[in-house]
Design a protein around this motif. Structure first.
Motif, PDB file in Angstrom:
ATOM      1  N   LEU A  85       7.252  27.495  26.502  1.00  0.00           N
ATOM      2  CA  LEU A  85       8.311  26.685  27.106  1.00  0.00           C
ATOM      3  C   LEU A  85       8.384  26.912  28.615  1.00  0.00           C
ATOM      4  O   LEU A  85       8.548  25.970  29.392  1.00  0.00           O
ATOM      5  CB  LEU A  85       9.669  27.033  26.470  1.00  0.00           C
ATOM      6  CG  LEU A  85       9.876  26.611  25.015  1.00  0.00           C
ATOM      7  CD1 LEU A  85      11.177  27.197  24.466  1.00  0.00           C
ATOM      8  CD2 LEU A  85       9.901  25.089  24.882  1.00  0.00           C
ATOM      9  N   ILE A  86       8.238  28.158  29.030  1.00  0.00           N
ATOM     10  CA  ILE A  86       8.291  28.467  30.464  1.00  0.00           C
ATOM     11  C   ILE A  86       7.035  27.966  31.166  1.00  0.00           C
ATOM     12  O   ILE A  86       7.107  27.345  32.241  1.00  0.00           O
ATOM     13  CB  ILE A  86       8.464  29.989  30.663  1.00  0.00           C
ATOM     14  CG1 ILE A  86       9.825  30.435  30.095  1.00  0.00           C
ATOM     15  CG2 ILE A  86       8.365  30.360  32.149  1.00  0.00           C
ATOM     16  CD1 ILE A  86      10.018  31.934  30.071  1.00  0.00           C
ATOM     17  N   ASP A 142      13.662  29.760  32.236  1.00  0.00           N
ATOM     18  CA  ASP A 142      13.619  31.197  31.966  1.00  0.00           C
ATOM     19  C   ASP A 142      13.718  31.438  30.461  1.00  0.00           C
ATOM     20  O   ASP A 142      13.943  30.513  29.680  1.00  0.00           O
ATOM     21  CB  ASP A 142      14.758  31.914  32.693  1.00  0.00           C
ATOM     22  CG  ASP A 142      16.111  31.245  32.462  1.00  0.00           C
ATOM     23  OD1 ASP A 142      16.470  31.044  31.284  1.00  0.00           O
ATOM     24  OD2 ASP A 142      16.790  30.893  33.442  1.00  0.00           O
ATOM     25  N   ARG A 143      13.558  32.679  30.058  1.00  0.00           N
ATOM     26  CA  ARG A 143      13.546  33.023  28.636  1.00  0.00           C
ATOM     27  C   ARG A 143      14.909  32.769  27.991  1.00  0.00           C
ATOM     28  O   ARG A 143      15.000  32.325  26.849  1.00  0.00           O
ATOM     29  CB  ARG A 143      13.131  34.479  28.431  1.00  0.00           C
ATOM     30  CG  ARG A 143      11.781  34.826  29.014  1.00  0.00           C
ATOM     31  CD  ARG A 143      11.256  36.157  28.500  1.00  0.00           C
ATOM     32  NE  ARG A 143      10.693  36.037  27.161  1.00  0.00           N
ATOM     33  CZ  ARG A 143       9.470  35.599  26.891  1.00  0.00           C
ATOM     34  NH1 ARG A 143       8.661  35.215  27.870  1.00  0.00           N
ATOM     35  NH2 ARG A 143       9.037  35.521  25.640  1.00  0.00           N
ATOM     36  N   ARG A 182      18.068  29.604  24.051  1.00  0.00           N
ATOM     37  CA  ARG A 182      19.181  28.688  23.761  1.00  0.00           C
ATOM     38  C   ARG A 182      18.670  27.361  23.207  1.00  0.00           C
ATOM     39  O   ARG A 182      19.265  26.780  22.286  1.00  0.00           O
ATOM     40  CB  ARG A 182      20.000  28.439  25.029  1.00  0.00           C
ATOM     41  CG  ARG A 182      20.834  29.640  25.470  1.00  0.00           C
ATOM     42  CD  ARG A 182      21.451  29.398  26.832  1.00  0.00           C
ATOM     43  NE  ARG A 182      22.303  28.215  26.835  1.00  0.00           N
ATOM     44  CZ  ARG A 182      22.545  27.468  27.914  1.00  0.00           C
ATOM     45  NH1 ARG A 182      21.979  27.764  29.066  1.00  0.00           N
ATOM     46  NH2 ARG A 182      23.351  26.428  27.826  1.00  0.00           N
ATOM     47  N   LEU A 183      17.546  26.878  23.751  1.00  0.00           N
ATOM     48  CA  LEU A 183      16.971  25.616  23.269  1.00  0.00           C
ATOM     49  C   LEU A 183      16.534  25.742  21.812  1.00  0.00           C
ATOM     50  O   LEU A 183      16.815  24.871  20.988  1.00  0.00           O
ATOM     51  CB  LEU A 183      15.771  25.217  24.147  1.00  0.00           C
ATOM     52  CG  LEU A 183      16.086  24.665  25.519  1.00  0.00           C
ATOM     53  CD1 LEU A 183      14.816  24.578  26.357  1.00  0.00           C
ATOM     54  CD2 LEU A 183      16.722  23.281  25.404  1.00  0.00           C
ATOM     55  N   MET A 184      15.839  26.819  21.494  1.00  0.00           N
ATOM     56  CA  MET A 184      15.364  27.001  20.128  1.00  0.00           C
ATOM     57  C   MET A 184      16.524  27.244  19.161  1.00  0.00           C
ATOM     58  O   MET A 184      16.482  26.809  18.008  1.00  0.00           O
ATOM     59  CB  MET A 184      14.363  28.152  20.066  1.00  0.00           C
ATOM     60  CG  MET A 184      13.045  27.859  20.769  1.00  0.00           C
ATOM     61  SD  MET A 184      12.200  26.398  20.085  1.00  0.00           S
ATOM     62  CE  MET A 184      12.565  25.171  21.334  1.00  0.00           C
ATOM     63  N   THR A 198      15.569  20.444  27.803  1.00  0.00           N
ATOM     64  CA  THR A 198      16.820  20.929  28.377  1.00  0.00           C
ATOM     65  C   THR A 198      17.947  19.908  28.253  1.00  0.00           C
ATOM     66  O   THR A 198      19.122  20.257  28.386  1.00  0.00           O
ATOM     67  CB  THR A 198      16.629  21.290  29.866  1.00  0.00           C
ATOM     68  OG1 THR A 198      15.963  20.214  30.535  1.00  0.00           O
ATOM     69  CG2 THR A 198      15.816  22.559  30.021  1.00  0.00           C
ATOM     70  N   GLU A 199      17.609  18.628  27.967  1.00  0.00           N
ATOM     71  CA  GLU A 199      18.648  17.619  27.751  1.00  0.00           C
ATOM     72  C   GLU A 199      19.523  17.981  26.544  1.00  0.00           C
ATOM     73  O   GLU A 199      20.681  17.589  26.460  1.00  0.00           O
ATOM     74  CB  GLU A 199      18.031  16.233  27.547  1.00  0.00           C
ATOM     75  CG  GLU A 199      17.368  15.661  28.796  1.00  0.00           C
ATOM     76  CD  GLU A 199      16.790  14.280  28.563  1.00  0.00           C
ATOM     77  OE1 GLU A 199      17.389  13.521  27.777  1.00  0.00           O
ATOM     78  OE2 GLU A 199      15.745  13.958  29.142  1.00  0.00           O
TER      79      GLU A 199
END
Length: 370
Positions: free
Chosen positions: A33-34, A41-42, A47-49, A188-189
């Motif tokens: 992802l990064i 950032d990690r 948070r996304l996952m 990130t949306e």
């Protein structure tokens, strides 16, 4: 998911003498992802996952962890193991995506840029054109079934009338695909979407009751029915709900209050003389007129009660409140809230829309012609 398959991050993996098909290592995915600019950032990646886990899109291969850990643990997309829950909402969304892809991939598609009232709209079509196409392509057996499909797509926010004033009809009214399925979205949306809020189960709408007097120690509000009967109910402030939901609002900065149990039921009986359906409201020649109301809330709320569902109606209006000043009356039906069509929603959902929206509320209501 498809990009991870292409990048070989999703593959069969062996752990403790057991093979887990189509899975990925959480730590490797956070790195990915990064590296691919999907997360800065990690912490954001985690948070996304977690968001995907909360929506039942991914899960731990043995379901031993309910949260996403940035570690050497194996997770899997539910679509890869057949556990993805196909709710009605998901099925309608996937059907809309399938229809959109089919429409944009053919020559002479009915989806075009069109202009109405000097405004250009993308991905538009006429209602009757869509009906013709659905029947012709075998997506619906007849025009009635096609109309039902169109209405389901509209009610789930996939298509809409270009000015958001009509439901879906077999007519020359102009509609558009509200969702552009081919726009590449950034993960990130997901973090910007409003999470669903649980509303109080009090019989009073949490945004509408008004104080009997300005005494700060008084927690009673006034609710008025058509027969002018006055009932005292407990204080349920808009600020208390939004504060508890984690949503700050510059217009409502009063100290959060606990929601007290009601001391009396507020308008337990509907003010409607008989039930009214959406079809009846929207049928051509129906004895209803549409009005647009602009209501500026104060520190207490807007001064009205919404009840029912599909469609919702105005149950009570405070004669001294902002809503009454804007022309709101009992027995009106709520057509739209801040530009969003809401005839298919229940009053809890409409309450959430109002509470999480701006202080100035724009509502379209339908009123019976006397």
């Amino acid at each position: 998911r498809l990009r991870l398959h292409d990048g070989k991050l999703i593959k069969d993996r062996r752990y403790h003498l057991r093979t887990y098909p189509n899975c990925f290592v959480a730590k490797e995915l956070t790195d990915w992802l990064i590296d691919h600019k999907e997360a800065p950032d990690r912490e954001t990646g985690i948070r996304l996952m977690q968001k995907l886990m909360d929506h039942y899109i991914i899960h731990h291969v043995c379901d031993e962890h309910s949260d996403y850990k940035d570690a050497k643990l194996l997770y899997r997309f539910r679509k890869d193991d057949g556990t993805f829950p196909l709710s009605k909402d998901v099925k309608v969304f996937l059907r809309g995506q399938s229809l959109y892809e089919k429409l944009v991939s053919v020559e002479g598609s009915i989806l075009k840029v069109r202009e109405e009232n000097s405004v250009k709209y993308q991905r538009t079509f006429l209602g009757c054109e869509m009906i013709d196409w659905l029947v012709q392509e075998g997506e619906a057996e007849n025009r009635k079934e096609a109309v039902e499909l169109g209405r389901a797509l509209l009610e789930h926010g996939i298509i809409q009338h270009v000015s958001n004033r009509h439901h879906f009809f077999d007519s020359d009214v102009l509609y558009q695909f509200w969702v552009n399925f081919r726009r590449r979205r950034r993960l990130t949306e997901l973090l910007n979407e409003n999470s669903s809020r649980v509303l109080s189960e009090s019989p009073d709408s949490p945004f509408c009751l008004r104080k009997l007097n300005p005494d700060p120690g008084n927690t009673s509000f006034l609710s008025v029915q058509t027969n002018k009967e006055i009932k005292i109910v407990s204080a349920v402030r808009r600020s208390s709900i939004t504060s508890l939901a984690g949503n700050s609002n510059p217009y409502f900065s009063t100290t959060p209050m606990l929601v007290f149990p009601p001391v009396a039921e507020c308008n337990p009986k509907s003010v409607l003389k008989r039930p009214v359906t959406n079809e009846e409201l929207l049928s051509p020649g129906a004895p209803y007129i549409k009005k647009t109301l602009t209501i500026v809330g104060d520190a207490v709320g807007w001064g009205f009660v919404v009840r029912g569902g599909r469609p919702c109606h105005i149950q009570a209006v405070d004669p001294g409140g902002p809503a009454a000043a804007a022309g709101m009356k009992v027995c009106q039906f709520v057509f739209s809230v801040n530009g969003m069509y809401v005839l298919h929603l229940d009053y809890q959902t409409i309450s959430s829309l109002i509470m999480t929206g701006p202080r100035t509320l724009v509502m379209e209501v339908m009123e019976a012609i006397e």
